[in-house]
Design an enzyme around this catalytic site. Structure first.
Site, PDB file in Angstrom:
ATOM      1  N   ARG A 114      16.822 -14.000  85.225  1.00 58.29           N
ATOM      2  CA  ARG A 114      16.526 -12.983  86.245  1.00 58.29           C
ATOM      3  C   ARG A 114      15.280 -12.231  85.832  1.00 58.29           C
ATOM      4  NH1 ARG A 114      21.021  -8.931  88.311  1.00 58.29           N
ATOM      5  NH2 ARG A 114      20.564  -7.951  86.328  1.00 58.29           N
ATOM      6  N   THR A 118      11.983  -7.808  89.517  1.00 60.37           N
ATOM      7  CA  THR A 118      12.270  -8.192  90.914  1.00 60.37           C
ATOM      8  C   THR A 118      13.726  -8.627  91.102  1.00 60.37           C
ATOM      9  OG1 THR A 118      11.732 -10.509  90.522  1.00 60.37           O
ATOM     10  CG2 THR A 118       9.909  -9.051  91.138  1.00 60.37           C
ATOM     11  N   ASP A 210      25.447  -7.339  79.651  1.00 53.58           N
ATOM     12  CA  ASP A 210      24.698  -8.595  79.771  1.00 53.58           C
ATOM     13  C   ASP A 210      25.504  -9.726  79.137  1.00 53.58           C
ATOM     14  OD1 ASP A 210      21.356  -9.465  79.909  1.00 53.58           O
ATOM     15  OD2 ASP A 210      22.860 -10.774  78.989  1.00 53.58           O
ATOM     16  N   ASP A 213      23.724 -11.884  76.402  1.00 48.28           N
ATOM     17  CA  ASP A 213      23.559 -11.157  75.136  1.00 48.28           C
ATOM     18  C   ASP A 213      24.890 -11.038  74.397  1.00 48.28           C
ATOM     19  OD1 ASP A 213      20.862 -10.805  75.392  1.00 48.28           O
ATOM     20  OD2 ASP A 213      20.991  -8.767  76.184  1.00 48.28           O
TER      21      ASP A 213
HETATM   22  C1  PRP Z   1      22.792 -13.476  84.092  1.00 51.98           C
HETATM   23  C2  PRP Z   1      24.031 -14.221  84.497  1.00 51.98           C
HETATM   24  C3  PRP Z   1      23.630 -14.820  85.803  1.00 51.98           C
HETATM   25  C4  PRP Z   1      22.734 -13.778  86.381  1.00 51.98           C
HETATM   26  C5  PRP Z   1      23.491 -13.009  87.416  1.00 51.98           C
HETATM   27  O1  PRP Z   1      21.857 -14.333  83.565  1.00 51.98           O
HETATM   28  O2  PRP Z   1      24.441 -15.156  83.550  1.00 51.98           O
HETATM   29  O3  PRP Z   1      22.963 -16.064  85.687  1.00 51.98           O
HETATM   30  O4  PRP Z   1      22.350 -12.913  85.312  1.00 51.98           O
HETATM   31  O5  PRP Z   1      22.648 -12.118  88.067  1.00 51.98           O
HETATM   32  P1  PRP Z   1      22.251 -12.302  89.586  1.00 51.98           P
HETATM   33  O6  PRP Z   1      23.498 -12.608  90.336  1.00 51.98           O
HETATM   34  O7  PRP Z   1      21.689 -10.950  89.955  1.00 51.98           O
HETATM   35  O8  PRP Z   1      21.240 -13.386  89.688  1.00 51.98           O
HETATM   36  P2  PRP Z   1      20.480 -13.809  82.946  1.00 51.98           P
HETATM   37  O9  PRP Z   1      19.399 -13.843  83.968  1.00 51.98           O
HETATM   38  O10 PRP Z   1      20.703 -12.506  82.260  1.00 51.98           O
HETATM   39  O11 PRP Z   1      20.108 -14.952  81.947  1.00 51.98           O
HETATM   40  P3  PRP Z   1      20.867 -15.460  80.636  1.00 51.98           P
HETATM   41  O12 PRP Z   1      22.101 -16.179  81.104  1.00 51.98           O
HETATM   42  O13 PRP Z   1      19.864 -16.373  80.040  1.00 51.98           O
HETATM   43  O14 PRP Z   1      21.189 -14.283  79.770  1.00 51.98           O
HETATM   44  N1  URA Z   2      23.815 -10.387  84.483  1.00 47.63           N
HETATM   45  C1  URA Z   2      24.670  -9.970  83.521  1.00 47.63           C
HETATM   46  O1  URA Z   2      24.767 -10.579  82.470  1.00 47.63           O
HETATM   47  N2  URA Z   2      25.392  -8.868  83.766  1.00 47.63           N
HETATM   48  C2  URA Z   2      25.308  -8.174  84.912  1.00 47.63           C
HETATM   49  O2  URA Z   2      26.015  -7.166  85.071  1.00 47.63           O
HETATM   50  C3  URA Z   2      24.411  -8.622  85.893  1.00 47.63           C
HETATM   51  C4  URA Z   2      23.684  -9.736  85.660  1.00 47.63           C
END
Ligand code: PRP
Ligand code: URA
Length: 219
Positions: A114, A118, A210, A213
Site C-alpha cells: 500500500r 495514496t 500492521d 510488521d
Molecule cells: C497490508 C495487508 C493488506 C493491505 C490491506 O499489506 O496485508 O495487503 O495492507 O490494506 P488495504 O485493504 O487498504 O489495501 P501492506 O500493504 O501493509 O503490505 P505487507 O503485507 O507487505 O506488509
Molecule cells: N494493513 C494492515 O496491516 N493493517 C491495517 O489495519 C490496515 C492495512
C-alpha cells in the site's frame, strides 16, 4: 465489532466466522504485547479454521473402501483443483495454515504494498499456477482495510483467467467489504471479524496494527 445482523442492515456481504476458538485466538493476536512468534502461531491456527469454512462446499464423491471391520462406501473429495494465492507479504502468514490443511494445493503469490500516502496498491510481484482458470482460487490476506489491495489482486487474477474465486481474511473494515463487494460481487468474502472503521491512515480500528510488521517483526 459488527455482527451478522449489522452486516445485513448495512448491505455488506461477508461470511463471519464466529467459532469460539477463532474469536479467542484473534483476541490474543490483537494484543500489542504478543511476540511475533506467538502472533504467527495464532494466525496459522486461525487459518486452519478459516480454511475449513472457505472449503465448506467442496464437492464429495463416494468411494468403496475396506475398514478393518467391513467394506463401506465413504465420502472423499471429488478432486476439485485448488490454488491458494497469497497477497504478499502478510498473506504468507495465513498461507502456512491453509497448506497445513490442504497440502496438495498449488500456490501463487501476488506482491502488493500500500502506498502510505495514496493507499493505492502497488504491484511488485506476480507468479501463479498456469491453469488458474481451471482451479478454485482462494486468496488470503489477513487485512481487508480500504480493500485496494484485495480488489487489485483479484482483478489481476481475473485478467489472468481465474473464474472461481474466494477471498479469506482475518479482520476487515466495513468500508473494505463495501468496496470489495462492489468491485467483485462474484467473489465471496470470509472473515473472522468486521471491526468499527478505518482511521485517517487507512488502518483498521481497533484492528491489530500492521499485520506484516507483526508477523515478521519489522517496523
Ligand atoms: C497490508 C495487508 C493488506 C493491505 C490491506 O499489506 O496485508 O495487503 O495492507 O490494506 P488495504 O485493504 O487498504 O489495501 P501492506 O500493504 O501493509 O503490505 P505487507 O503485507 O507487505 O506488509
Ligand atoms: N494493513 C494492515 O496491516 N493493517 C491495517 O489495519 C490496515 C492495512
Amino acid at each position: 465489532m459488527l455482527t451478522d445482523k449489522d452486516l445485513t442492515e448495512r448491505g455488506l456481504k461477508a461470511t463471519l466466522v464466529q467459532h469460539p476458538l477463532v474469536q479467542h485466538k484473534l483476541t490474543l493476536m490483537r494484543q500489542s504485547e504478543q511476540s511475533s512468534s506467538a502472533f504467527r502461531a495464532l494466525l496459522r491456527e486461525i487459518s486452519w479454521l478459516l480454511c475449513f469454512e472457505v472449503t465448506r462446499d467442496l464437492p464429495l464423491e463416494m468411494r468403496d473402501i475396506e475398514t478393518p471391520v467391513e467394506p463401506m462406501s465413504a465420502p472423499v473429495l471429488k478432486g476439485r483443483k485448488l490454488a491458494f494465492i497469497s497477497i504478499l507479504r502478510a498473506g504468507n502468514g495465513m498461507l502456512d495454515g491453509m497448506l497445513d490443511v490442504i497440502p496438495s494445493a498449488r500456490v501463487g503469490h501476488v506482491g502488493l504494498y500500500r502506498d502510505p500516502d495514496t493507499l493505492e496498491a502497488v504491484e511488485y510481484y506476480y507468479k501463479v499456477p498456469g491453469d488458474i482458470g481451471e482451479r478454485l482460487i482462494v486468496c488470503v490476506d489477513p487485512m481487508l482495510a480500504t480493500a485496494n489491495s484485495a480488489i487489485a489482486a483479484v482483478q489481476r487474477l481475473k485478467n489472468g483467467g481465474a473464474k472461481d474465486m474466494r477471498f479469506v481474511c482475518l479482520i476487515s473494515a466495513p468500508e473494505g467489504i463495501k468496496a470489495f463487494n462492489e468491485a467483485h460481487p462474484d467473489v465471496p468474502v470470509v472473515t473472522a471479524a468486521v471491526d468499527s472503521h478505518l482511521n485517517d491512515h487507512g488502518y483498521i480500528v481497533p484492528g491489530l496494527g500492521d499485520a506484516g510488521d507483526r508477523i515478521f517483526g519489522t517496523k
